[in-house]
Design an enzyme around this catalytic site. Structure first.
Site, short mmCIF file in Angstrom:
data_model
loop_
_atom_site.label_atom_id
_atom_site.label_comp_id
_atom_site.label_asym_id
_atom_site.label_seq_id
_atom_site.Cartn_x
_atom_site.Cartn_y
_atom_site.Cartn_z
N HIS A 275 24.71 8.69 8.93
CA HIS A 275 25.50 7.97 9.94
C HIS A 275 25.50 6.46 9.69
CE1 HIS A 275 22.18 6.58 12.64
NE2 HIS A 275 21.59 7.72 12.33
N ASP B 115 17.42 3.78 9.17
CA ASP B 115 18.19 4.64 10.09
C ASP B 115 19.54 4.00 10.37
OD1 ASP B 115 18.96 6.52 11.93
OD2 ASP B 115 17.61 5.85 13.51
N GLU C 74 26.34 8.20 15.78
CA GLU C 74 25.28 9.20 15.96
C GLU C 74 24.32 8.78 17.07
OE1 GLU C 74 21.42 11.12 15.67
OE2 GLU C 74 21.78 9.01 15.29
N GLU C 75 24.03 7.45 17.11
CA GLU C 75 22.93 6.99 17.96
C GLU C 75 23.21 7.09 19.46
OE1 GLU C 75 20.13 6.63 16.93
OE2 GLU C 75 20.06 5.75 14.94
N ASP D 95 19.10 11.91 7.51
CA ASP D 95 18.89 11.03 8.66
C ASP D 95 17.46 11.17 9.18
OD1 ASP D 95 19.30 9.28 10.76
OD2 ASP D 95 20.25 10.78 12.04
N HIS E 9 14.34 2.44 15.28
CA HIS E 9 14.96 1.82 16.47
C HIS E 9 14.26 0.51 16.89
CE1 HIS E 9 16.73 5.99 17.81
NE2 HIS E 9 17.04 5.67 16.57
ZN LIG Z 1 19.56 8.18 12.63
#
Ligand SMILES: [Zn+2]
Length: 495
Positions: A302, A314, A348-349, A376, A448
């Protein structure tokens, strides 16, 4: 000894010998049958794409650009737009057939985020204590000058549900449930994440049900250098929307300690905004199959990322590794029998609109998807791949695993579910799904957070992951038979 006895003895010895050798074969693994000429050719090709990928810095350079030049790519942002343009342009340069497929995405924008403890046992006169936190993605705002309320600490949603409304009403609920670092260090980081993430997802709604004015969770991840981890949260339909944030592990620890001693009051200011949905896109790049162009092997990651870091691990790593699949095949001038499709999913997030949009737009050809591979789960050392496919298909995939043996990536691990969020829609419609099997022990240290930056990428590990994607894509695009998704139901036992 009679002739009959001799025959019986001979038969018994033969039986014992055969049983022992069968047991030996079971213990040491059945020797595989000799490869067919087609399998030999396919193995040679897989070794070629493996070696070319392991020697290439294509993915590493693309990931550097995505992370450092473009930066964080939250859905709806100017950087997300720039990333769509960049990935499409780069894949066109490689000679792939590229389409930019529009999807509408949510547009959530982070605002100010700060908190202080304004009352607590032992407080020195005229002081407050700063609490480091970040808004959870999708959170509503507090008033501009914040909200001040008593804190009530609970371990988790289960403990919260045992409380009566008068204990929670008007307060800020602080969840103290921690990500289990020991579990992560033992190689079970995804299990640790799964256990800790429930409060992030619906902790605010559960607190609002009992009249809370805001919810603060413990950041879901490891490392603990006082870094907050953001992530998506959801509001349940039947309760008021209250602001939600994730504080650092250290700050949750302090609040929990003080709350045991007496009254704790917090001043919390969060000013995120949810703007109208905006147009964005998935990037879809094909190398057409020479024999079955209608059959598709999908490989992707993603393109969107959270806004605190630069989306290197990520999931810039997944997108750039999928781009490497196209780069390697084009570099070697190989032609797959089936179509190989690299994809960079959007959103995606915080919404999954890209993967949902893909399934909708490609409904008619889903049955022609031979397999879908998603990267991912970080870019740590690849040890093989996970597969949601039938037992028989996994046995056949040993040929691909064999080609990955030389780089130490020949484990095939069965998973009962889709191994990635963006391919789960395809998985639900019967497409076998795959993902690299990574060393994920430190993945959630950066996940994140502001520390998901390019310096965390180990070039060799990235190349190993890209090689798993390339070898697996090549296998799926050229194997004699397509993999089957799930085992056929067992025939009824004979009476
Ligand atoms: Zn991800």
């Amino acid at each position: 000894m009679s002739k009959r006895m001799r025959v019986v003895l001979f038969a018994s010895v033969l039986l014992l010998t055969l049983t022992a050798s069968a047991q030996r074969r079971r213990r040491f693994g059945e020797p595989p049958p000799p490869p067919t000429p087609q399998e030999l050719q396919l193995t040679g090709e897989m070794e070629k794409v493996r070696d070319a990928t392991l020697a290439s810095d294509y993915a590493y350079q693309r990931l550097a650009y995505l992370s450092n030049n473009i930066g964080p790519r939250l859905s709806g942002s100017a950087q997300a737009d720039a990333a769509v343009q960049y990935v499409a342009d780069e894949l066109r340069k490689l000679g792939a057939d590229v389409k930019v497929e529009k999807v509408m995405v949510p547009h959530w924008v982070r605002g100010e985020e700060r908190a202080e403890l304004v009352e607590y046992p032992g407080q020195a006169p005229k002081t407050t204590q700063k609490i480091v936190l970040t808004a959870l993605g999708g959170s509503v705002a507090t008033p501009n000058d914040g909200v001040t309320a008593d804190v009530i600490t609970v371990r988790d949603i289960t403990e919260l549900r045992k409380l009566s409304r008068d204990k929670v009403q008007g307060k800020i609920v602080v969840y103290t449930n921690r990500y289990d670092q020991h579990m992560a260090e033992a190689g079970e980081s995804f299990s640790a994440y799964g256990i800790a993430v429930a409060e992030r997802a619906i902790g605010a709604s559960e607190a609002a049900r009992l009249g809370a004015v805001a919810a603060v969770i413990c950041s879901v991840g490891g490392a603990n250098y006082r870094l907050p981890h953001t992530g998506a949260m959801f509001y349940l339909p039947d309760v008021a929307k209250i602001p939600a944030a994730a504080a650092t592990y250290e700050d949750i620890d302090t609040i929990a300690d003080l709350a045991q001693q007496g009254r704790v009051r917090m001043h919390l200011t969060l000013t995120p905004q949810t703007l109208p949905d905006v147009e964005s896109a998935n990037v879809v790049a094909d190398i057409k199959g020479s024999e079955h162009p209608e059959e598709i092997v999908l490989v992707g990651g993603h393109l969107d990322s959270w806004d605190l870091g630069r989306g290197a691990i990520d999931d810039g790593s997944g997108v750039s590794s999928a781009m490497q699949v196209i780069a390697t095949i084009k570099q070697l001038g190989l032609k797959p029998k089936r179509t190989i499709r690299a994809i960079a999913f959007m959103n995606e997030e915080n919404g999954g609109r890209g993967s949902a949009g893909y399934v909708q737009a490609h409904e008619a050809e889903i049955k022609n998807h031979v397999g879908a591979i998603e990267m991912d789960n970080g870019a740590g050392h690849a040890m093989g791949f996970v597969a949601h496919a039938s037992t028989d298909s996994i046995a056949k995939l040993q040929l691909a695993a064999g080609a990955l043996h030389a780089q130490g990536a020949d484990i095939i691990r069965y998973t009962p579910n889709s191994p990635g969020a963006d391919v789960s829609g395809l998985d639900q419609r019967g497409v076998p799904t795959f993902a690299p099997l990574n060393d994920g022990r430190t993945y959630f240290d950066y996940h994140h957070t502001p520390a998901d930056t390019f310096d965390k990428i180990d070039k060799t590990h990235l190349q190993e992951n890209a090689s798993v994607l390339t070898v697996l894509s090549w296998y799926l695009a050229n194997a004699e038979t397509r993999p089957v998704h799930i085992d056929p139901p067992k025939a009824a036992e004979k009476q």
